[in-house]
Design a protein around this motif. Structure first.
Motif, mmCIF file in Angstrom:
data_model
loop_
_atom_site.group_PDB
_atom_site.id
_atom_site.type_symbol
_atom_site.label_atom_id
_atom_site.label_comp_id
_atom_site.label_asym_id
_atom_site.label_seq_id
_atom_site.Cartn_x
_atom_site.Cartn_y
_atom_site.Cartn_z
ATOM 1 N N VAL A 96 8.470 59.572 53.457
ATOM 2 C CA VAL A 96 9.488 60.159 52.593
ATOM 3 C C VAL A 96 9.266 61.664 52.522
ATOM 4 O O VAL A 96 8.133 62.145 52.560
ATOM 5 N N ALA A 97 10.351 62.415 52.435
ATOM 6 C CA ALA A 97 10.244 63.873 52.510
ATOM 7 C C ALA A 97 11.034 64.597 51.436
ATOM 8 O O ALA A 97 10.894 65.791 51.272
ATOM 9 N N ARG A 98 11.890 63.836 50.706
ATOM 10 C CA ARG A 98 12.746 64.519 49.740
ATOM 11 C C ARG A 98 13.078 63.579 48.585
ATOM 12 O O ARG A 98 13.042 62.365 48.729
ATOM 13 N N CYS A 99 13.412 64.184 47.461
ATOM 14 C CA CYS A 99 13.882 63.414 46.313
ATOM 15 C C CYS A 99 15.388 63.222 46.453
ATOM 16 O O CYS A 99 16.137 64.203 46.466
ATOM 17 N N SER A 100 15.826 61.981 46.587
ATOM 18 C CA SER A 100 17.263 61.736 46.750
ATOM 19 C C SER A 100 17.968 61.539 45.408
ATOM 20 O O SER A 100 19.176 61.722 45.325
ATOM 21 N N SER A 101 17.218 61.158 44.370
ATOM 22 C CA SER A 101 17.830 60.960 43.051
ATOM 23 C C SER A 101 16.793 61.124 41.950
ATOM 24 O O SER A 101 15.630 60.731 42.110
ATOM 25 N N THR A 102 17.245 61.699 40.854
ATOM 26 C CA THR A 102 16.477 61.693 39.610
ATOM 27 C C THR A 102 17.254 60.826 38.629
ATOM 28 O O THR A 102 18.373 61.167 38.245
ATOM 29 N N MET A 103 16.677 59.679 38.275
ATOM 30 C CA MET A 103 17.405 58.694 37.487
ATOM 31 C C MET A 103 16.962 58.757 36.024
ATOM 32 O O MET A 103 15.800 58.512 35.698
ATOM 33 N N LYS A 104 17.927 59.119 35.181
ATOM 34 C CA LYS A 104 17.657 59.266 33.751
ATOM 35 C C LYS A 104 18.230 58.083 32.981
ATOM 36 O O LYS A 104 19.157 57.424 33.429
ATOM 37 N N GLY A 105 17.665 57.829 31.838
ATOM 38 C CA GLY A 105 18.119 56.719 31.007
ATOM 39 C C GLY A 105 17.079 56.341 29.978
ATOM 40 O O GLY A 105 17.393 56.100 28.816
ATOM 41 N N HIS A 106 15.833 56.297 30.415
ATOM 42 C CA HIS A 106 14.757 56.026 29.460
ATOM 43 C C HIS A 106 14.598 57.208 28.506
ATOM 44 O O HIS A 106 14.778 58.364 28.905
ATOM 45 N N THR A 107 14.257 56.905 27.274
ATOM 46 C CA THR A 107 14.092 57.966 26.266
ATOM 47 C C THR A 107 12.632 58.238 25.943
ATOM 48 O O THR A 107 12.330 59.076 25.096
ATOM 49 N N GLU A 108 11.734 57.505 26.613
ATOM 50 C CA GLU A 108 10.303 57.762 26.497
ATOM 51 C C GLU A 108 9.693 57.671 27.892
ATOM 52 O O GLU A 108 10.392 57.397 28.869
ATOM 53 N N ALA A 109 8.391 57.869 27.992
ATOM 54 C CA ALA A 109 7.694 57.863 29.285
ATOM 55 C C ALA A 109 7.928 56.567 30.057
ATOM 56 O O ALA A 109 8.001 55.484 29.468
ATOM 57 N N VAL A 110 8.071 56.680 31.377
ATOM 58 C CA VAL A 110 8.196 55.513 32.254
ATOM 59 C C VAL A 110 6.780 55.079 32.626
ATOM 60 O O VAL A 110 6.041 55.813 33.274
ATOM 61 N N LEU A 111 6.406 53.872 32.216
ATOM 62 C CA LEU A 111 5.029 53.400 32.348
ATOM 63 C C LEU A 111 4.803 52.486 33.539
ATOM 64 O O LEU A 111 3.665 52.323 33.991
ATOM 65 N N SER A 112 5.867 51.850 34.036
ATOM 66 C CA SER A 112 5.706 50.938 35.173
ATOM 67 C C SER A 112 6.991 50.882 35.976
ATOM 68 O O SER A 112 8.092 50.913 35.410
ATOM 69 N N VAL A 113 6.858 50.804 37.297
ATOM 70 C CA VAL A 113 8.009 50.638 38.191
ATOM 71 C C VAL A 113 7.622 49.623 39.261
ATOM 72 O O VAL A 113 6.464 49.536 39.664
#
Length: 472
Positions: A96-113
């Motif tokens: 991977v070489a680039r960020c294709s999307s910044t996905m917003k929605g959570h209102t606190e820290a993202v702890l697991s994906v």
């Protein structure tokens, strides 16, 4: 004084990673290249289709840019030279070489994906108490799963991709439908935070039905997701359980702050053996077959498995058996004592190797999808690579300027992803032992990373409340 290159041919023996000889001893020219040796091995093995291989002499890899003579300058030409070979993935994941999307929605820290086994779905857990499902076609929000009352610490897709389970600081385990985002069940019984989740492998049960949850209340519970009831509770640890794994041989492994790793059978939940060696909290474990266990009947092409459960189960079994290669499953553990241990926990309570080199606590360990390598992430800001069969240290990757929280592998076992407190992700290449790509972009600490099993995407979750999708 520089060594002179070998003159004259070399007597060599091709051997597998297990030390088994392949074919007769060979009289090889010193200027032999990787491509020529690969063609020779394919001919010896009578492969109908050409299979790519990696070759090692004294732990040094014969790459396209080197000749055999450059690796054997200090080897006697009178002795038989062992050339160890490993089959490589038949497909190649592009870095991977680039960020294709910044996905917003959570209102606190993202702890697991985590990506689903086919790589087509993505779930995240956050401090805002929600589990979110994301549309990877539009790379935007899809469903919001509400029900938890505290931070969601862990999310996990079942190996058949039909269920999603989440664990929270509210002491509950919840089941969700990945397609609709609707709640499927509430699993109550733990008295403290849920720290880890592990599904029963698809080759043992299909469709997926049982899941194990580990908690700070010192127990592990095994749940039947069809009835939403606890089958049994595994009690034996003296302190919080940090990690749980469900092995391909039908055993459950649990690590704890009591420094112990317990091995349990999954019929009645009896303790089989205890693995001792660590001197402090055991934070993390990984299995050599983990990629096959996670993806079940799905391969890198993400094809839908057969509708017949027995056929899908057989595919999952074949993938697991191929990865294991007739050898016992290996497990690696990492601890606050700065050390790692390599085990064959199905076979013996004695460790195969004690792995030292980190100078601060080890946060995560991961086997490569092919089981050949181990990578470790530490608070000492380094990422280290180890031999997955022997536990021997290979190299250190330096570049992060703060603790490294998590690591993930590309599906072809060629690239390593790391996420750090320094807000960056980095891609490291196993072949060159160097940094391949630096991926800045997050505005705060990167808590969680995952590489999709089909190799198409990387996801990162951060304290900045965003998920980022990275592509080539």
């Amino acid at each position: 004084m520089a060594e002179e290159k070998v003159e004259g041919n070399v007597i060599a023996q091709l051997v597998t990673s297990d030390g088994e000889s392949t074919g007769p001893q060979l009289d090889l020219p010193p200027d032999l290249t990787h491509e020529q040796l690969e063609a020779l091995l394919n001919e010896l093995l009578t492969n109908e289709e050409k299979v790519p291989y990696a070759f090692f002499v004294n732990d040094l890899e014969l790459t396209g840019a080197t000749e055999l003579s450059s690796l054997i300058q200090d080897v006697s030409v009178e002795s038989v030279l062992k050339i160890v070979y490993h089959p490589q993935a038949l497909f190649r994941v592009r870095p991977v070489a680039r960020c294709s999307s910044t996905m917003k929605g959570h209102t606190e820290a993202v702890l697991s994906v985590q990506f689903s086994p086919d790589g087509r779905h993505l779930a995240s857990g956050s401090g805002d108490t929600t589990v979110r499902l994301w549309n990877l076609n539009t790379e935007g929000p899809d469903k919001t799963c509400q029900g938890h009352k505290n931070h969601v610490l862990v999310v996990s897709f079942s190996p058949d991709g039909k269920q999603l389970v989440s664990g929270s600081m509210d002491k509950d385990v919840r089941l969700w439908c990945p397609k609709t985002g609707k709640a499927r069940g509430l699993l109550k019984g733990h008295r403290e935070w849920i720290t880890s989740l592990a599904w029963e492998p698809a080759h043992l049960a299909y469709p997926s039905r049982r899941v194990a949850s580990a908690s700070r209340d010192t127990t592990i519970k095994v749940w039947d997701t069809a009835t939403n009831k606890c089958e049994f509770t595994l009690s034996g640890h003296a302190k919080a359980v940090s990690c749980v794994k469900w092995s391909g041989e039908g055993l459950i492994f649990s690590s704890s702050r009591d420094t112990m790793i317990h091995v349990w059978e999954t019929g009645e939940g009896k303790l089989i053996r205890t693995l001792k060696g660590h001197g402090h909290w055991v934070n993390t474990m990984a299995l050599s077959t983990e990629h096959a266990l996670r993806t079940g009947p799905y391969d890198h092409n993400s094809r839908e498995p057969p509708e017949d459960p027995e056929e899908a189960k057989q595919i999952a079994r074949a993938r697991y058996d191929e990865l294991r290669g007739g050898r016992p499953e290996r497990m690696v553990s990492g601890s606050d004592d700065f050390t790692m241990f390599l085990w064959e926990p199905n076979e013996d309570k004695k460790h195969l190797a004690r792995m030292t080199g980190h100078v601060q606590l080890i946060n995560q360990v991961q086997f490569s999808p092919n089981g050949q390598w181990i990578v470790s992430a530490s608070f000492d800001k380094s990422v280290k690579l180890w031999d997955g069969a022997t536990g021997k240290f290979i190299t250190s990757f330096f570049g992060h300027i703060a603790p490294v929280y998590q690591v993930a592998w590309s599906a072809d076992s060629r690239l390593i992803l790391s996420g750090s407190k320094d807000s960056t992700l980095k891609i490291w290449e196993v072949r060159t032992r160097k940094l391949k790509m630096d991926l800045p972009g997050h505005e705060d600490e990167v808590y969680s990373v995952d590489w999709s099993p089909n190799g198409w995407r990387v996801c990162s979750g951060s304290k900045d409340r965003c998920l980022k999708i990275w592509r080539n």
